[in-house]
Design a protein around this motif. Structure first.
Motif, PDB file in Angstrom:
ATOM      1  N   ASN A 155       9.583   6.017   5.009  1.00  0.00           N
ATOM      2  CA  ASN A 155      11.355   6.481   4.892  1.00  0.00           C
ATOM      3  C   ASN A 155      10.814   8.076   4.398  1.00  0.00           C
ATOM      4  N   ARG A 156       9.431   8.811   4.211  1.00  0.00           N
ATOM      5  CA  ARG A 156       9.463  10.346   3.697  1.00  0.00           C
ATOM      6  C   ARG A 156       9.176  10.881   5.002  1.00  0.00           C
ATOM      7  N   LEU A 157       8.443  10.166   6.049  1.00  0.00           N
ATOM      8  CA  LEU A 157       8.316  10.624   7.255  1.00  0.00           C
ATOM      9  C   LEU A 157       9.542  11.014   7.977  1.00  0.00           C
ATOM     10  N   THR A 158       9.800  10.334   8.263  1.00  0.00           N
ATOM     11  CA  THR A 158      10.935  10.066   9.299  1.00  0.00           C
ATOM     12  C   THR A 158      12.269  10.656   8.622  1.00  0.00           C
ATOM     13  N   GLU A 159      12.873  10.387   7.937  1.00  0.00           N
ATOM     14  CA  GLU A 159      13.608  10.285   6.514  1.00  0.00           C
ATOM     15  C   GLU A 159      14.489   9.061   6.901  1.00  0.00           C
ATOM     16  N   ALA A 160      14.430   7.195   7.131  1.00  0.00           N
ATOM     17  CA  ALA A 160      14.990   6.554   7.590  1.00  0.00           C
ATOM     18  C   ALA A 160      15.062   5.222   6.004  1.00  0.00           C
ATOM     19  N   ALA A 161      15.993   4.416   5.982  1.00  0.00           N
ATOM     20  CA  ALA A 161      16.023   3.826   5.063  1.00  0.00           C
ATOM     21  C   ALA A 161      15.261   2.208   4.906  1.00  0.00           C
ATOM     22  N   GLU A 187       5.561  16.295  -0.457  1.00  0.00           N
ATOM     23  CA  GLU A 187       5.133  17.212   0.489  1.00  0.00           C
ATOM     24  C   GLU A 187       4.374  17.500   1.282  1.00  0.00           C
ATOM     25  N   ASN A 188       3.633  18.607   0.763  1.00  0.00           N
ATOM     26  CA  ASN A 188       2.496  19.021   0.826  1.00  0.00           C
ATOM     27  C   ASN A 188       1.857  17.863   1.533  1.00  0.00           C
ATOM     28  N   ASP A 189       1.544  16.958   1.770  1.00  0.00           N
ATOM     29  CA  ASP A 189       0.431  16.136   1.308  1.00  0.00           C
ATOM     30  C   ASP A 189       1.111  15.397   2.979  1.00  0.00           C
ATOM     31  N   ARG A 190       2.430  14.647   2.934  1.00  0.00           N
ATOM     32  CA  ARG A 190       2.824  14.729   4.107  1.00  0.00           C
ATOM     33  C   ARG A 190       2.476  15.871   5.010  1.00  0.00           C
ATOM     34  N   HIS A 191       2.967  16.963   4.859  1.00  0.00           N
ATOM     35  CA  HIS A 191       2.351  18.033   5.909  1.00  0.00           C
ATOM     36  C   HIS A 191       1.481  18.120   6.228  1.00  0.00           C
ATOM     37  N   GLN A 192       0.050  17.890   5.526  1.00  0.00           N
ATOM     38  CA  GLN A 192      -1.045  17.928   6.343  1.00  0.00           C
ATOM     39  C   GLN A 192      -1.904  16.442   6.822  1.00  0.00           C
ATOM     40  N   LEU A 193      -0.914  15.705   6.522  1.00  0.00           N
ATOM     41  CA  LEU A 193      -0.516  14.417   6.912  1.00  0.00           C
ATOM     42  C   LEU A 193      -0.585  14.746   8.671  1.00  0.00           C
ATOM     43  N   ALA A 200       0.512  -0.617   0.153  1.00  0.00           N
ATOM     44  CA  ALA A 200      -0.109  -0.039  -0.176  1.00  0.00           C
ATOM     45  C   ALA A 200       0.919   1.633   0.176  1.00  0.00           C
ATOM     46  N   GLY A 201       2.351   0.725   0.308  1.00  0.00           N
ATOM     47  CA  GLY A 201       3.251   2.119   0.381  1.00  0.00           C
ATOM     48  C   GLY A 201       3.462   2.706   1.759  1.00  0.00           C
ATOM     49  N   LYS A 202       3.755   1.561   1.990  1.00  0.00           N
ATOM     50  CA  LYS A 202       3.804   2.153   3.892  1.00  0.00           C
ATOM     51  C   LYS A 202       5.490   2.245   4.269  1.00  0.00           C
ATOM     52  N   SER A 203       6.458   1.651   3.112  1.00  0.00           N
ATOM     53  CA  SER A 203       7.639   2.304   4.004  1.00  0.00           C
ATOM     54  C   SER A 203       7.702   3.308   2.769  1.00  0.00           C
ATOM     55  N   ASP A 207      10.124  -6.959   8.624  1.00  0.00           N
ATOM     56  CA  ASP A 207      11.026  -6.727  10.251  1.00  0.00           C
ATOM     57  C   ASP A 207      10.584  -5.332  10.966  1.00  0.00           C
ATOM     58  N   PRO A 208       9.461  -4.884  11.699  1.00  0.00           N
ATOM     59  CA  PRO A 208       9.294  -3.977  12.741  1.00  0.00           C
ATOM     60  C   PRO A 208      10.317  -3.193  12.476  1.00  0.00           C
ATOM     61  N   MET A 209      10.405  -1.651  11.788  1.00  0.00           N
ATOM     62  CA  MET A 209      11.527  -0.305  12.621  1.00  0.00           C
ATOM     63  C   MET A 209      10.587   0.551  13.220  1.00  0.00           C
ATOM     64  N   THR A 210      11.318   1.152  14.099  1.00  0.00           N
ATOM     65  CA  THR A 210      10.692   2.226  14.959  1.00  0.00           C
ATOM     66  C   THR A 210      11.636   3.419  14.771  1.00  0.00           C
ATOM     67  N   ARG A 211      10.863   4.791  13.972  1.00  0.00           N
ATOM     68  CA  ARG A 211      11.736   5.727  13.838  1.00  0.00           C
ATOM     69  C   ARG A 211      11.143   6.964  14.868  1.00  0.00           C
ATOM     70  N   LYS A 212      11.684   7.912  14.708  1.00  0.00           N
ATOM     71  CA  LYS A 212      11.367   9.581  15.531  1.00  0.00           C
ATOM     72  C   LYS A 212      10.633  10.019  14.272  1.00  0.00           C
ATOM     73  N   LEU A 213       9.421  10.553  14.675  1.00  0.00           N
ATOM     74  CA  LEU A 213       8.802  11.552  13.366  1.00  0.00           C
ATOM     75  C   LEU A 213       8.159  12.909  14.482  1.00  0.00           C
ATOM     76  N   LEU A 214       8.584  14.122  14.089  1.00  0.00           N
ATOM     77  CA  LEU A 214       8.081  15.556  14.282  1.00  0.00           C
ATOM     78  C   LEU A 214       7.262  15.984  14.056  1.00  0.00           C
TER      79      LEU A 214
END
Length: 418
Positions: free
Chosen positions: A216-222, A343-349, A209-212, A234-241
């Motif tokens: 990646n774009r919300l958290t700048e993870a890899a 980017e604008n959509d992610r900001h609204q989210l 569905a596009g989760k990763s 494998d579940p990954m956890t990252r900081k989201l500001l």
């Protein structure tokens, strides 16, 4: 990121019993996508409508003959059936077919085996594979059963088949022990996060569905992202500001799928334990898929089975730029339509997430002495600070905002409440 080099030629076989044509079509399409993910090339598809599957051969005798001819014609290496086959069905089909036979469950297990990265992920897959294999170990008649008792019948003792079974059972117990240690570690880590009361968000959704991509774009993870089923295991956890600067933790989870093999549901339950601890779920739905409604229902049903359906949820309809012509949002939760690349959509989210977070918080209005630097810094990072002004005469900071009720900060705030 393929884990096999040679591409295998595959025939897909499906038996349509009581599903409607569209539903069955989607299921076969998904089997095709799973096959491509496992590095197979679909050469042909064979389907049959029946009231129920044939108990001996899954499809009828005439269709089996057709399948034999088709396999010779396209020189297929592998035949994949769209349902779980019984050991006797595999045995009967193998007599006529000169190709490897696997079912949907084995295909999914194979993909999981190639995708698992962490030690836990690999153990989970091995456990599921062994549990699938155990009832399917087949003997070759009575000579393989344990030798009888009495004079003249004592012999080598355990047969190959039984030693295999014993070995598998021992390995299953070994894996379960190792997994319980890993789960304890994760529980300790989770307790630490709870004590620090980080706000936890889990990203759930149907596979692909596009989760990763969003993660990646919300958290700048890899996290590994690709247009394939089960790209993440494998579940990954990252900081989201969040826009206010409030820090949350976002966890990417394994993709859900309909008719997930029962062995896998059991094995991956602990992987989905992360969801249980979440304060908020982001349920991602691919709005470009013709089967988006079924995907959404599948995820909601699995969340219910895992008793996670009471956690607040935002339904995020992704891929809005490629929306299916028949798409209509049907969720009863808060809803947003986005493209994970915008980017604008992610900001609204993020703003919507923040609104949801605030709705779960208590408001505060405090005067904090200028000497309390540590508390001020905590308010900036661990609460949502809306106003901060300095009062010259009183030498205090007047702060307004929102905090989580069970956060350790609440005790300190009560001292300075206005």
């Amino acid at each position: 990121m393929e884990y096999k080099t040679e591409i295998e030629k595959v025939i897909l076989v499906g038996c349509q019993t009581n599903e409607d044509d569209q539903r069955f079509g989607y299921s076969m399409d998904e089997l095709g996508s799973l096959t491509e993910t496992a590095n197979g090339e679909v050469m042909a598809t064979l389907t049959q409508k029946r009231e129920r599957v044939h108990p001996a051969t899954y499809i009828g005798k005439g269709k089996v003959a057709e399948l034999v001819a088709l396999q010779e014609e396209v020189e297929a290496d592998l035949i994949i059936f769209n349902d779980e086959l019984s050991p006797s069905q595999v045995r009967n089909l193998s007599k006529d077919l000169d190709a490897k036979i696997i079912d949907r469950t084995q295909l999914i297990l194979d993909i999981f085996a190639g995708r698992a990265r962490s030690r836990e992920g690999k153990l989970q897959v091995e456990l599921a594979q062994l549990q699938y294999l155990l009832p399917r170990l087949m003997g070759q008649g009575t000579q393989l059963s344990r030798l009888g008792a009495g004079i003249g019948t004592r012999g080598p003792g355990e047969t190959k088949l039984e030693s295999d079974r014993r070995h598998i059972r021992n390995r299953i117990n070994e894996i379960k022990t190792q997994l319980s240690v890993i789960v304890q570690h994760r529980d300790r880590y989770r307790d630490r996060r709870k004590k620090n009361k980080a706000f936890q968000i889990a990203l759930v959704g149907y596979t692909n569905a596009g989760k990763s991509t969003l993660f990646n774009r919300l958290t700048e993870a890899a996290s590994f992202e690709e247009n394939q089923l089960f790209a993440t295991l494998d579940p990954m956890t990252r900081k989201l500001l969040l826009p206010s600067g409030f820090l949350t933790l976002l966890t990417d989870t394994v993709g859900f799928i309909q008719d997930l093999p029962t062995t896998l549901i059991a094995a991956f339950r602990s992987t989905l334990e992360e969801v249980k601890e979440a304060d908020l779920l982001l349920h991602l739905v691919d709005s470009s898929s013709p089967d988006y409604y079924q995907h959404e229902q599948t995820v909601n049903k699995l969340l219910k089975d895992l008793e996670n359906d009471n956690i607040p949820q935002i339904t995020v309809y992704n891929k809005k730029d490629q929306k299916h012509p028949d798409f209509v949002p049907i969720a009863k939760t808060k809803v947003i339509q986005i493209s994970a690349f915008e980017e604008n959509d992610r900001h609204q989210l993020k703003q919507l997430i923040e609104e949801m977070v605030i709705s779960m918080m208590k408001s505060y209005h405090v005067e904090v002495p200028s000497t309390e630097g540590k508390l001020l810094s905590q308010l900036k990072n661990e609460s949502i600070l809306r106003e901060l002004t300095f009062h010259e005469e009183k030498q205090v900071y007047v702060c307004k905002g929102y905090y989580l009720d069970d956060h350790q900060i609440s005790g300190q705030l009560s001292k300075y409440q206005i």
